[in-house]
Design a protein around this motif. Sequence first.
Motif, PDB file in Angstrom:
ATOM      1  N   LEU A 169       0.837  -1.208   0.000  1.00 36.08           N
ATOM      2  CA  LEU A 169       0.000   0.000   0.000  1.00 36.08           C
ATOM      3  C   LEU A 169       0.870   1.256   0.000  1.00 36.08           C
ATOM      4  CD1 LEU A 169      -2.973   0.976   0.229  1.00 36.08           C
ATOM      5  CD2 LEU A 169      -2.670   1.019   2.707  1.00 36.08           C
ATOM      6  N   GLY A 170       1.887   1.255   0.856  1.00 38.27           N
ATOM      7  CA  GLY A 170       2.748   2.434   0.987  1.00 38.27           C
ATOM      8  C   GLY A 170       3.532   2.726  -0.281  1.00 38.27           C
ATOM      9  N   THR A 171       4.087   1.687  -0.900  1.00 40.35           N
ATOM     10  CA  THR A 171       4.870   1.948  -2.113  1.00 40.35           C
ATOM     11  C   THR A 171       3.947   2.249  -3.297  1.00 40.35           C
ATOM     12  OG1 THR A 171       5.013  -0.432  -2.563  1.00 40.35           O
ATOM     13  CG2 THR A 171       6.856   0.555  -1.416  1.00 40.35           C
ATOM     14  N   GLY A 172       2.742   1.689  -3.268  1.00 40.49           N
ATOM     15  CA  GLY A 172       1.767   2.012  -4.313  1.00 40.49           C
ATOM     16  C   GLY A 172       1.368   3.475  -4.240  1.00 40.49           C
ATOM     17  N   LEU A 173       1.028   3.933  -3.033  1.00 37.58           N
ATOM     18  CA  LEU A 173       0.647   5.336  -2.836  1.00 37.58           C
ATOM     19  C   LEU A 173       1.834   6.266  -3.025  1.00 37.58           C
ATOM     20  CD1 LEU A 173      -1.552   5.397   0.416  1.00 37.58           C
ATOM     21  CD2 LEU A 173      -2.252   6.088  -1.878  1.00 37.58           C
ATOM     22  N   GLY A 174       2.969   5.890  -2.454  1.00 37.17           N
ATOM     23  CA  GLY A 174       4.133   6.773  -2.432  1.00 37.17           C
ATOM     24  C   GLY A 174       4.973   6.676  -3.686  1.00 37.17           C
ATOM     25  N   SER A 175       4.530   5.854  -4.648  1.00 42.69           N
ATOM     26  CA  SER A 175       5.199   5.726  -5.945  1.00 42.69           C
ATOM     27  C   SER A 175       6.652   5.309  -5.836  1.00 42.69           C
ATOM     28  CB  SER A 175       5.126   7.035  -6.738  1.00 42.69           C
ATOM     29  OG  SER A 175       3.819   7.525  -6.759  1.00 42.69           O
ATOM     30  N   GLY A 176       6.991   4.450  -4.866  1.00 45.17           N
ATOM     31  CA  GLY A 176       8.368   3.972  -4.870  1.00 45.17           C
ATOM     32  C   GLY A 176       8.795   3.392  -3.542  1.00 45.17           C
ATOM     33  N   CYS A 177       9.917   2.684  -3.585  1.00 41.37           N
ATOM     34  CA  CYS A 177      10.417   2.019  -2.383  1.00 41.37           C
ATOM     35  C   CYS A 177      11.890   2.352  -2.192  1.00 41.37           C
ATOM     36  CB  CYS A 177      10.186   0.520  -2.481  1.00 41.37           C
ATOM     37  SG  CYS A 177      10.920  -0.228  -3.946  1.00 41.37           S
ATOM     38  N   THR A 178      12.599   1.459  -1.527  1.00 45.32           N
ATOM     39  CA  THR A 178      14.003   1.679  -1.221  1.00 45.32           C
ATOM     40  C   THR A 178      14.840   1.832  -2.495  1.00 45.32           C
ATOM     41  OG1 THR A 178      13.435  -0.228   0.113  1.00 45.32           O
ATOM     42  CG2 THR A 178      15.400   0.938   0.732  1.00 45.32           C
ATOM     43  N   SER A 179      14.487   1.084  -3.551  1.00 44.58           N
ATOM     44  CA  SER A 179      15.260   1.173  -4.791  1.00 44.58           C
ATOM     45  C   SER A 179      14.826   2.367  -5.642  1.00 44.58           C
ATOM     46  CB  SER A 179      15.133  -0.124  -5.585  1.00 44.58           C
ATOM     47  OG  SER A 179      13.776  -0.513  -5.695  1.00 44.58           O
ATOM     48  N   GLY A 180      13.521   2.514  -5.845  1.00 42.68           N
ATOM     49  CA  GLY A 180      13.028   3.582  -6.717  1.00 42.68           C
ATOM     50  C   GLY A 180      13.345   4.964  -6.175  1.00 42.68           C
ATOM     51  N   HIS A 181      13.021   5.196  -4.886  1.00 45.19           N
ATOM     52  CA  HIS A 181      13.332   6.491  -4.272  1.00 45.19           C
ATOM     53  C   HIS A 181      14.761   6.510  -3.730  1.00 45.19           C
ATOM     54  CE1 HIS A 181       9.504   8.399  -4.688  1.00 45.19           C
ATOM     55  NE2 HIS A 181       8.848   7.537  -3.918  1.00 45.19           N
ATOM     56  N   GLY A 182      15.124   5.437  -2.999  1.00 40.57           N
ATOM     57  CA  GLY A 182      16.384   5.433  -2.257  1.00 40.57           C
ATOM     58  C   GLY A 182      17.614   5.400  -3.143  1.00 40.57           C
ATOM     59  N   VAL A 183      17.574   4.646  -4.234  1.00 40.24           N
ATOM     60  CA  VAL A 183      18.748   4.561  -5.112  1.00 40.24           C
ATOM     61  C   VAL A 183      18.558   5.434  -6.358  1.00 40.24           C
ATOM     62  CG1 VAL A 183      20.213   3.042  -6.481  1.00 40.24           C
ATOM     63  CG2 VAL A 183      19.371   2.266  -4.254  1.00 40.24           C
ATOM     64  N   CYS A 184      17.543   5.095  -7.164  1.00 43.55           N
ATOM     65  CA  CYS A 184      17.383   5.809  -8.444  1.00 43.55           C
ATOM     66  C   CYS A 184      16.988   7.270  -8.228  1.00 43.55           C
ATOM     67  CB  CYS A 184      16.338   5.109  -9.305  1.00 43.55           C
ATOM     68  SG  CYS A 184      16.759   3.390  -9.641  1.00 43.55           S
ATOM     69  N   GLY A 185      16.047   7.505  -7.307  1.00 39.47           N
ATOM     70  CA  GLY A 185      15.556   8.870  -7.078  1.00 39.47           C
ATOM     71  C   GLY A 185      16.647   9.779  -6.532  1.00 39.47           C
ATOM     72  N   LEU A 186      17.377   9.289  -5.537  1.00 39.75           N
ATOM     73  CA  LEU A 186      18.452  10.108  -4.966  1.00 39.75           C
ATOM     74  C   LEU A 186      19.552  10.341  -5.999  1.00 39.75           C
ATOM     75  CD1 LEU A 186      18.851   8.849  -1.279  1.00 39.75           C
ATOM     76  CD2 LEU A 186      17.495  10.749  -2.157  1.00 39.75           C
ATOM     77  N   ALA A 187      19.842   9.327  -6.834  1.00 41.73           N
ATOM     78  CA  ALA A 187      20.878   9.494  -7.867  1.00 41.73           C
ATOM     79  C   ALA A 187      20.443  10.528  -8.911  1.00 41.73           C
ATOM     80  CB  ALA A 187      21.183   8.160  -8.540  1.00 41.73           C
ATOM     81  N   ARG A 188      19.110  10.691  -9.071  1.00 44.23           N
ATOM     82  CA  ARG A 188      18.622  11.723  -9.998  1.00 44.23           C
ATOM     83  C   ARG A 188      18.501  13.080  -9.302  1.00 44.23           C
ATOM     84  NH1 ARG A 188      13.867  11.904 -12.149  1.00 44.23           N
ATOM     85  NH2 ARG A 188      12.824  10.837 -10.450  1.00 44.23           N
ATOM     86  N   LEU A 189      18.849  13.109  -8.003  1.00 44.61           N
ATOM     87  CA  LEU A 189      18.729  14.306  -7.178  1.00 44.61           C
ATOM     88  C   LEU A 189      17.284  14.805  -7.125  1.00 44.61           C
ATOM     89  CD1 LEU A 189      21.963  16.198  -8.344  1.00 44.61           C
ATOM     90  CD2 LEU A 189      21.728  14.522  -6.517  1.00 44.61           C
ATOM     91  N   SER A 190      16.344  13.846  -6.993  1.00 47.23           N
ATOM     92  CA  SER A 190      14.930  14.198  -6.907  1.00 47.23           C
ATOM     93  C   SER A 190      14.574  14.586  -5.473  1.00 47.23           C
ATOM     94  CB  SER A 190      14.072  13.013  -7.358  1.00 47.23           C
ATOM     95  OG  SER A 190      12.809  13.030  -6.730  1.00 47.23           O
ATOM     96  N   ARG A 191      13.944  15.762  -5.338  1.00 52.17           N
ATOM     97  CA  ARG A 191      13.584  16.235  -4.010  1.00 52.17           C
ATOM     98  C   ARG A 191      12.457  15.371  -3.420  1.00 52.17           C
ATOM     99  NH1 ARG A 191      10.915  20.433  -1.048  1.00 52.17           N
ATOM    100  NH2 ARG A 191       9.312  20.440  -2.648  1.00 52.17           N
ATOM    101  N   ARG A 192      11.521  14.960  -4.292  1.00 48.38           N
ATOM    102  CA  ARG A 192      10.438  14.059  -3.868  1.00 48.38           C
ATOM    103  C   ARG A 192      11.002  12.782  -3.251  1.00 48.38           C
ATOM    104  NH1 ARG A 192       5.143  12.997  -5.646  1.00 48.38           N
ATOM    105  NH2 ARG A 192       5.557  10.877  -6.313  1.00 48.38           N
ATOM    106  N   SER A 193      12.016  12.228  -3.906  1.00 46.81           N
ATOM    107  CA  SER A 193      12.599  10.987  -3.405  1.00 46.81           C
ATOM    108  C   SER A 193      13.315  11.200  -2.083  1.00 46.81           C
ATOM    109  CB  SER A 193      13.565  10.396  -4.437  1.00 46.81           C
ATOM    110  OG  SER A 193      12.845   9.907  -5.540  1.00 46.81           O
ATOM    111  N   LEU A 194      14.002  12.335  -1.963  1.00 46.15           N
ATOM    112  CA  LEU A 194      14.689  12.620  -0.698  1.00 46.15           C
ATOM    113  C   LEU A 194      13.673  12.687   0.441  1.00 46.15           C
ATOM    114  CD1 LEU A 194      17.252  13.309   0.862  1.00 46.15           C
ATOM    115  CD2 LEU A 194      16.868  15.724   0.324  1.00 46.15           C
ATOM    116  N   VAL A 195      12.551  13.375   0.197  1.00 42.92           N
ATOM    117  CA  VAL A 195      11.498  13.464   1.214  1.00 42.92           C
ATOM    118  C   VAL A 195      10.995  12.059   1.552  1.00 42.92           C
ATOM    119  CG1 VAL A 195       9.136  14.264   1.653  1.00 42.92           C
ATOM    120  CG2 VAL A 195      10.797  15.809   0.588  1.00 42.92           C
TER     121      VAL A 195
END
Lengths: 151, 145
Positions: free
Chosen positions: A103-129
Motif C-alpha cells: 500500500l505504501g509503495t503504491g501510494l508513495g510511488s516507490g520504495c528503497t530502490s526507486g526512491h532510495g537509489v534511483c531517485g536520490l541518484a537523480r537528485l529528486s527532491r520528492r525521493s529525498l522526502v
Amino acid sequence: MNPAIATEFTPFASLGGGALIGLSAVMVMALFGKVAGISGITNGVLGAVVPMASAPRDRNWRVAFILGLIAAPLAYRLFGGTVEQTVSGNLVGMGLAGFLIGLGTGLGSGCTSGHGVCGLARLSRRSLVAVLIFMASGIATVFVLRHVGGV
Amino acid sequence: MRNILGFASGLVFGIGLVVSGMANPAKVLNFLDLAGAWDPSLGFVMGGALVVTYLGYRLVWRRKTPVLAEGFDLPSSRRTDRPLVIGAALFGIGWGIGGFCPGPAWTALALLAPGTLIFLPMMLFGLWLGAQAKGLPGLNSKGNP
C-alpha cells in the motif's frame, strides 16, 4: 515479534553488493530508459494479471527482471555461496507488513530502490522526502516493537 | 533479447541484494534498530549503490536514447504531495515490522519461508490497492487548506 538476532557488520560486502545494485539500476536505464524501482516494476507485472490504474504497458522485460530477482539466491547458491536469511515466523505480522509495504509503495510511488537509489541518484527532491520519511517511520516502528512494547 | 537483458538486470540486482546482506530481513531490522545491536551495513549498501548509479546515469544520459527503447522515461512529478508522504510513512511501518522491502521479498520467494509466502501476496494486494487509491480526490492536496 522481532526477536533481535545480532548480525555482523559487513562494510565491504555491503559496499560491493550495493555497487551491483547500482550496476543493475544503470543497466535498466541504459537498456530500457527507466528507473529500476522494484515496486514500480512489480506494478508492471501485476498489471499483466489484474486490471490496474496506471500500469505500464511494456511488461515483458519487467516480468523477466522479477524472474531474475527470484533466481538470484539460487544462482548464488549454485556457485557455492550461502544465503543467510532469517524471516519472522509471525505470519500475522508478516501479512500486515506485506500489506503496508504494498500500500505504501503504491501510494508513495516507490520504495528503497526507486526512491532510495534511483531517485536520490537523480537528485529528486520528492525521493529525498520519501527516503527521510520511510527511514524515520521504520526506525520508530522498530523502536516501539523492540524497546517499548516488550512484545 | 529484451527478455534476456531484463532477466540479467534482475539477476545482478538480486545477487547484489544477497551479497550485501539485504536479502536478510534480520540485517535490515538491525539497521533500523538504533537503540539495539545497530548494524550500519544498509548505509554502506545505499552508499555503494548511489555512487555507481549517480555516475552511471550521467554516462548513460549522454546517449540520445536507451539501447532498447525510444527515449528515457523519467518520473516527471515534482510535487511533494499527500500520497507520497502518507505512502512513505506506511511503507516505513511495514518495513520496520517485516524487515523486507519489495526487492528482498522477491529474492526470498524461492527459499519458501512461511513468512515470505504470506508477505508477497499481501504486498501485491496492497500495491494494487495503493495504485488504485493514488488518484482518489480526497488524497490530493488540491482543494485542501
